[in-house]
Design a protein around this motif. Structure first.
Motif, PDB file in Angstrom:
ATOM      1  N   LEU A 146      61.121  14.654  77.986  1.00 56.86           N
ATOM      2  CA  LEU A 146      60.842  15.085  79.459  1.00 56.86           C
ATOM      3  C   LEU A 146      60.312  14.031  80.321  1.00 56.86           C
ATOM      4  CD1 LEU A 146      59.167  18.574  78.902  1.00 56.86           C
ATOM      5  CD2 LEU A 146      61.584  18.043  79.785  1.00 56.86           C
ATOM      6  N   LEU A 147      59.676  12.901  79.590  1.00 57.27           N
ATOM      7  CA  LEU A 147      59.248  11.567  80.477  1.00 57.27           C
ATOM      8  C   LEU A 147      60.460  10.993  81.196  1.00 57.27           C
ATOM      9  CD1 LEU A 147      56.658  10.461  80.942  1.00 57.27           C
ATOM     10  CD2 LEU A 147      57.046   8.787  79.019  1.00 57.27           C
ATOM     11  N   GLY A 148      61.652  11.079  80.746  1.00 55.72           N
ATOM     12  CA  GLY A 148      62.736  10.692  81.469  1.00 55.72           C
ATOM     13  C   GLY A 148      63.151  11.254  82.952  1.00 55.72           C
ATOM     14  N   LEU A 149      62.362  12.528  83.051  1.00 54.96           N
ATOM     15  CA  LEU A 149      62.879  13.308  84.124  1.00 54.96           C
ATOM     16  C   LEU A 149      61.581  13.230  85.206  1.00 54.96           C
ATOM     17  CD1 LEU A 149      63.614  16.901  82.478  1.00 54.96           C
ATOM     18  CD2 LEU A 149      65.278  15.204  83.427  1.00 54.96           C
ATOM     19  N   VAL A 150      60.541  12.533  84.910  1.00 52.97           N
ATOM     20  CA  VAL A 150      59.703  12.408  85.814  1.00 52.97           C
ATOM     21  C   VAL A 150      59.876  11.586  87.078  1.00 52.97           C
ATOM     22  CG1 VAL A 150      57.240  11.213  86.231  1.00 52.97           C
ATOM     23  CG2 VAL A 150      57.742  12.479  84.088  1.00 52.97           C
ATOM     24  N   LYS A 151      60.893  10.549  86.983  1.00 57.76           N
ATOM     25  CA  LYS A 151      61.154  10.111  88.099  1.00 57.76           C
ATOM     26  C   LYS A 151      61.960  10.551  89.133  1.00 57.76           C
ATOM     27  CE  LYS A 151      65.286   8.078  85.762  1.00 57.76           C
ATOM     28  NZ  LYS A 151      64.814   8.688  84.387  1.00 57.76           N
ATOM     29  N   TRP A 152      62.982  11.688  88.459  1.00 58.40           N
ATOM     30  CA  TRP A 152      63.784  12.655  89.255  1.00 58.40           C
ATOM     31  C   TRP A 152      62.727  13.626  90.089  1.00 58.40           C
ATOM     32  CZ3 TRP A 152      68.496  11.053  90.050  1.00 58.40           C
ATOM     33  CH2 TRP A 152      69.130  10.146  88.920  1.00 58.40           C
ATOM     34  N   VAL A 153      61.775  13.898  89.513  1.00 61.06           N
ATOM     35  CA  VAL A 153      60.679  14.921  90.071  1.00 61.06           C
ATOM     36  C   VAL A 153      60.110  14.168  91.371  1.00 61.06           C
ATOM     37  CG1 VAL A 153      58.676  16.310  89.787  1.00 61.06           C
ATOM     38  CG2 VAL A 153      60.562  16.398  88.067  1.00 61.06           C
ATOM     39  N   TYR A 154      59.605  12.995  91.134  1.00 63.83           N
ATOM     40  CA  TYR A 154      58.987  12.383  92.057  1.00 63.83           C
ATOM     41  C   TYR A 154      59.695  11.771  93.367  1.00 63.83           C
ATOM     42  CZ  TYR A 154      54.841  11.333  89.075  1.00 63.83           C
ATOM     43  OH  TYR A 154      53.851  11.461  88.511  1.00 63.83           O
ATOM     44  N   MET A 155      61.311  11.619  92.947  1.00 63.20           N
ATOM     45  CA  MET A 155      62.039  11.176  93.933  1.00 63.20           C
ATOM     46  C   MET A 155      62.507  12.390  94.901  1.00 63.20           C
ATOM     47  SD  MET A 155      64.754   8.443  92.349  1.00 63.20           S
ATOM     48  CE  MET A 155      65.116   9.320  90.728  1.00 63.20           C
ATOM     49  N   VAL A 204      65.850   4.394  88.694  1.00 63.10           N
ATOM     50  CA  VAL A 204      66.828   4.828  87.781  1.00 63.10           C
ATOM     51  C   VAL A 204      67.397   3.755  87.041  1.00 63.10           C
ATOM     52  CG1 VAL A 204      68.872   5.891  87.916  1.00 63.10           C
ATOM     53  CG2 VAL A 204      67.435   6.666  89.488  1.00 63.10           C
ATOM     54  N   LYS A 205      67.542   2.620  87.509  1.00 61.30           N
ATOM     55  CA  LYS A 205      68.301   1.515  86.839  1.00 61.30           C
ATOM     56  C   LYS A 205      67.294   0.774  85.880  1.00 61.30           C
ATOM     57  CE  LYS A 205      72.002   0.125  89.692  1.00 61.30           C
ATOM     58  NZ  LYS A 205      72.593  -1.037  90.433  1.00 61.30           N
ATOM     59  N   LEU A 206      65.839   0.924  86.291  1.00 62.04           N
ATOM     60  CA  LEU A 206      64.986   0.081  85.233  1.00 62.04           C
ATOM     61  C   LEU A 206      64.570   0.906  84.207  1.00 62.04           C
ATOM     62  CD1 LEU A 206      63.177  -2.109  88.045  1.00 62.04           C
ATOM     63  CD2 LEU A 206      64.739  -2.710  86.279  1.00 62.04           C
ATOM     64  N   ASP A 207      64.904   2.353  84.320  1.00 63.84           N
ATOM     65  CA  ASP A 207      64.156   3.366  83.270  1.00 63.84           C
ATOM     66  C   ASP A 207      65.281   3.486  82.148  1.00 63.84           C
ATOM     67  OD1 ASP A 207      62.585   5.131  82.434  1.00 63.84           O
ATOM     68  OD2 ASP A 207      63.617   6.683  82.933  1.00 63.84           O
ATOM     69  N   GLN A 208      65.454   2.385  81.451  1.00 64.06           N
ATOM     70  CA  GLN A 208      66.229   2.075  80.166  1.00 64.06           C
ATOM     71  C   GLN A 208      65.729   0.999  79.310  1.00 64.06           C
ATOM     72  OE1 GLN A 208      70.335   0.618  80.696  1.00 64.06           O
ATOM     73  NE2 GLN A 208      69.636   0.693  83.169  1.00 64.06           N
ATOM     74  N   ALA A 209      66.143   0.958  78.138  1.00 63.52           N
ATOM     75  CA  ALA A 209      65.399   0.363  77.268  1.00 63.52           C
ATOM     76  C   ALA A 209      65.825  -1.345  77.480  1.00 63.52           C
ATOM     77  CB  ALA A 209      65.812   0.570  75.745  1.00 63.52           C
TER      78      ALA A 209
END
Length: 218
Positions: A146-155, A204-209
């Motif tokens: 669910l932590l990966g969805l946080v950015k979408w909620v904020y945006m 989005v782009k920086l939210d990856q390993a």
């Protein structure tokens, strides 16, 4: 030679980590401030009487105005249009700073992850150890889904509120034929949306390993 490198490398890691967490606190405060300012500006844009009255009361208290007649005059002649343009400038300023802090935080965390690998290599740590993996491998391997969805909620929150304010501001000034204000609205709205787009794309782009894997290898 390795021992001479380890101490400055770890010190640099700690200083970068402290700066990054400081930037993260600033980013969080900027996000809340931006939502608050856009919220107030949106209420003023859609001409909600309770908001205008509350704002007048706040200014009267701030200026220690207690005379009912003076307050009534203030309500009739308060320059709401100018205030909304000022708020538009404030929104642009906060959006630029939010973009800067957000990108800086994301890049710094990836840089810390790369530093951790260098430190582990210098210390010759076992692959099973978790020392110096907090911002790198340990985080990405144990991050809750669910932590990966946080950015979408904020945006989504910021984007919808921003569009409601900017489009409402332009539409109101067009309807009232305040073409100078329309020009100001457009000149500030366009770069504000550009920086929001940069903020969203960066999130989005920086939210990856490993977003910089190819560049680092080159």
């Amino acid at each position: 030679m390795s021992e001479l490198l380890i101490s400055p490398l770890i010190e640099h890691y700690h200083k970068t980590s402290e700066l990054t967490y400081q930037f993260r606190r600033q980013r969080n405060r900027l996000f809340i401030s931006l939502l608050a300012v856009i919220g107030l500006a949106t209420l003023l844009t859609y001409d909600i009487p309770e908001t205008n009255a509350l704002l007048i009361d706040m200014f009267a208290n701030l200026l220690n105005i207690e005379d009912p007649g003076r307050i009534a005059e203030l309500k009739k002649g308060f320059p709401f249009a100018i205030l909304q343009s000022i708020l538009l400038i404030v929104v642009f300023y906060l959006m630029v700073n939010l973009y800067h802090r957000s990108i800086s935080v994301s890049q710094n965390f990836h840089y810390l992850g790369a530093l951790e690998k260098e430190i582990r290599k210098q210390l010759k740590l076992d692959k099973k150890s978790v020392a110096f993996t907090l911002d790198g491998d340990f985080y990405w391997k144990n991050r809750p889904p669910l932590l990966g969805l946080v950015k979408w909620v904020y945006m989504l929150m910021l984007g919808l509120l921003l569009l409601a304010f900017l489009l409402g501001r332009i539409a109101e000034d067009v309807a009232e034929r305040e073409f100078w204000f329309v020009l100001i609205d457009v000149l500030l709205a366009v770069p504000t949306l550009i920086f929001f787009y940069g903020y969203a794309v960066g999130a989005v782009k920086l939210d990856q390993a490993r977003p910089f894997k190819r560049k680092l290898e080159e």
